[in-house]
Design an enzyme around this catalytic site. Structure first.
Site, PDB file in Angstrom:
ATOM      1  N   PRO A   1     -16.352  -1.820   0.518  1.00  0.00           N
ATOM      2  CA  PRO A   1     -17.734  -1.982   0.847  1.00  0.00           C
ATOM      3  C   PRO A   1     -18.979  -0.833   0.873  1.00  0.00           C
ATOM      4  O   PRO A   1     -20.037  -0.847   0.650  1.00  0.00           O
ATOM      5  CB  PRO A   1     -17.638  -2.155   2.382  1.00  0.00           C
ATOM      6  CG  PRO A   1     -16.623  -1.389   3.054  1.00  0.00           C
ATOM      7  CD  PRO A   1     -15.589  -1.486   1.819  1.00  0.00           C
ATOM      8  N   LEU A   2     -18.152   0.599   0.771  1.00  0.00           N
ATOM      9  CA  LEU A   2     -19.132   1.755   0.522  1.00  0.00           C
ATOM     10  C   LEU A   2     -19.273   1.988  -1.091  1.00  0.00           C
ATOM     11  O   LEU A   2     -19.823   3.001  -1.642  1.00  0.00           O
ATOM     12  CB  LEU A   2     -18.527   2.939   0.984  1.00  0.00           C
ATOM     13  CG  LEU A   2     -18.431   2.904   2.519  1.00  0.00           C
ATOM     14  CD1 LEU A   2     -17.789   3.960   3.336  1.00  0.00           C
ATOM     15  CD2 LEU A   2     -19.987   2.959   3.061  1.00  0.00           C
ATOM     16  N   ALA A   3     -18.651   0.978  -1.906  1.00  0.00           N
ATOM     17  CA  ALA A   3     -18.683   1.320  -3.490  1.00  0.00           C
ATOM     18  C   ALA A   3     -18.459   2.608  -3.746  1.00  0.00           C
ATOM     19  O   ALA A   3     -19.031   3.205  -4.575  1.00  0.00           O
ATOM     20  CB  ALA A   3     -20.218   0.800  -3.973  1.00  0.00           C
TER      21      ALA A   3
ATOM     22  N   TYR B   1       0.829  -1.352  -0.131  1.00  0.00           N
ATOM     23  CA  TYR B   1       0.023  -0.092   0.163  1.00  0.00           C
ATOM     24  C   TYR B   1       0.909   1.268  -0.018  1.00  0.00           C
ATOM     25  O   TYR B   1       1.698   1.563   0.800  1.00  0.00           O
ATOM     26  CB  TYR B   1      -0.993   0.000   1.153  1.00  0.00           C
ATOM     27  CG  TYR B   1      -2.232  -0.989   1.192  1.00  0.00           C
ATOM     28  CD1 TYR B   1      -2.400  -1.451  -0.043  1.00  0.00           C
ATOM     29  CD2 TYR B   1      -2.832  -1.177   2.241  1.00  0.00           C
ATOM     30  CE1 TYR B   1      -3.455  -2.486  -0.140  1.00  0.00           C
ATOM     31  CE2 TYR B   1      -4.059  -2.153   1.961  1.00  0.00           C
ATOM     32  CZ  TYR B   1      -4.263  -2.818   0.859  1.00  0.00           C
ATOM     33  OH  TYR B   1      -5.224  -3.564   0.816  1.00  0.00           O
TER      34      TYR B   1
ATOM     35  N   GLY C   1     -18.786   5.262  -2.884  1.00  0.00           N
ATOM     36  CA  GLY C   1     -19.515   6.308  -2.635  1.00  0.00           C
ATOM     37  C   GLY C   1     -20.641   6.432  -3.489  1.00  0.00           C
ATOM     38  O   GLY C   1     -21.510   7.469  -3.393  1.00  0.00           O
ATOM     39  N   LYS C   2     -21.116   5.415  -4.298  1.00  0.00           N
ATOM     40  CA  LYS C   2     -22.029   5.443  -5.378  1.00  0.00           C
ATOM     41  C   LYS C   2     -23.214   5.857  -4.726  1.00  0.00           C
ATOM     42  O   LYS C   2     -24.123   6.386  -5.333  1.00  0.00           O
ATOM     43  CB  LYS C   2     -22.002   4.098  -6.098  1.00  0.00           C
ATOM     44  CG  LYS C   2     -20.938   3.926  -7.362  1.00  0.00           C
ATOM     45  CD  LYS C   2     -21.406   2.770  -7.832  1.00  0.00           C
ATOM     46  CE  LYS C   2     -20.256   2.432  -8.926  1.00  0.00           C
ATOM     47  NZ  LYS C   2     -20.505   1.321  -9.596  1.00  0.00           N
TER      48      LYS C   2
END
Length: 326
Positions: A232-234, A62, A236-237
């Protein structure tokens, strides 16, 4: 009905949410990190701790190692934190350079070298969990087993797991490794629904378009492997990002998320994560942001997962997939 996380069954005390540290340290280049990057990481860690997050997810690659270095500075400034948190990192990916392409490496030498590098950058004596990052086609399970045995005997790693692997790949490794894997980290979200679609589309032509290993969810649940969700939040879509350029069903799903958030007096982030956590597999989302406000917006996710009805869950699922059930 209260359920116990698979990690807890193994004696690993972890929060329901985890913070992904991939953005820490700046860009994916050779530019050194700065004191501002350390301050940014400290603010993200504080925000995470303020909502009960105690697990922090890393990987040796990372921001080309800077993410672990920056986190190490945070720990150096606040050494009391180490005993209060769970640190998870990954190895097995080698980034490309001018001479060689990006590649995967599960050799004993690489695993041991990678862990030593992570420990040095993080400034800690041990990792709570080490994951193999992506499947290596050239893997020799006995060689991985030797590396893991050495790391465990030396106290450098307490538990082991995998990321982005199928049930067959896990079982293939497990036949040589005595310690059962604690984690499998996969992309799962309201915007990446293959983990649900795979089961729904059994004996359906639509299943040919699903890219998720058959039986993987069931295998991990049977083997007491913690399923973790990256992304998991895609991106922010469904929780505030402008989606005017997205398909109509994504726009409608985002509106539905906002409607539920308004009705339940919570945040869109809590609804999106709550949908994922409502799944009986006890999925653990790895939220990947350094924005303290966005991290805090996830605080209500576990409660929303407990409150979410079967009808609400299916309504969100069908809306986000853009197709009726078969």
């Amino acid at each position: 009905m209260n359920k116990i996380m698979p990690l807890a069954r193994r004696g690993i005390s972890s929060s329901r949410l985890a913070l992904g540290c991939m953005p820490f340290g700046g860009g994916w280049d050779q530019t050194p990190f700065t004191d501002e990057h350390v301050k940014e990481a400290e603010a993200a860690v504080d925000a995470a701790l303020s909502i009960g997050i105690t697990m922090f997810d890393h990987a040796d690659i990372y921001t080309k190692g800077k993410a672990e270095q920056v986190f190490g500075r945070v720990l150096n400034n606040r050494p009391e934190l180490r005993d209060q948190i769970v640190i998870q990192s990954k190895c097995g990916i080698q980034l490309g350079d001018d001479e060689l392409p990006g590649r995967f490496n599960f050799s004993k030498e690489h695993i041991l070298h990678s862990v030593d590098g992570s420990l040095e950058r993080l400034g800690t004596d041990y990792l709570d969990i080490l994951l193999l990052h992506r499947p290596d086609p050239l893997v020799e399970p006995d060689e991985v087993a030797e590396a893991f045995a050495s790391l465990k005997a030396s106290g450098k790693v307490r538990y082991f797991g995998v990321s982005n692997m199928s049930a067959a790949q896990i079982a293939f490794l497990q036949q040589a490794i005595p310690d059962s894997f604690a984690v499998n980290q996969l992309e799962m979200s309201l915007g990446h629904l293959h983990f649900v679609d795979q089961g729904v589309h059994v004996n359906q032509a639509a299943g040919t378009a699903v890219n998720f290993a058959e039986g993987l969810m069931e295998y991990c649940r049977t083997q007491n492997i913690q399923l973790q969700a990256w992304g998991p939040l895609a991106q922010g879509k469904f929780s505030g990002r402008d989606v005017k350029d997205q398909p109509e069903h994504i726009q409608e799903a985002a509106q539905l998320v906002q409607q539920l958030a308004n009705e339940k007096e919570t945040t869109p982030e809590a609804i999106v994560l709550g949908w994922l956590m409502r799944h009986p597999a006890m999925i653990q989302p790895i939220i990947g942001t350094t924005n303290p406000q966005r991290i805090k917006a996830c605080k209500d996710a576990e409660r929303q997962s407990q409150l979410m009805t079967r009808e609400e869950w299916y309504t969100l699922y069908v809306s986000a997939r853009g197709e009726s059930m078969p």
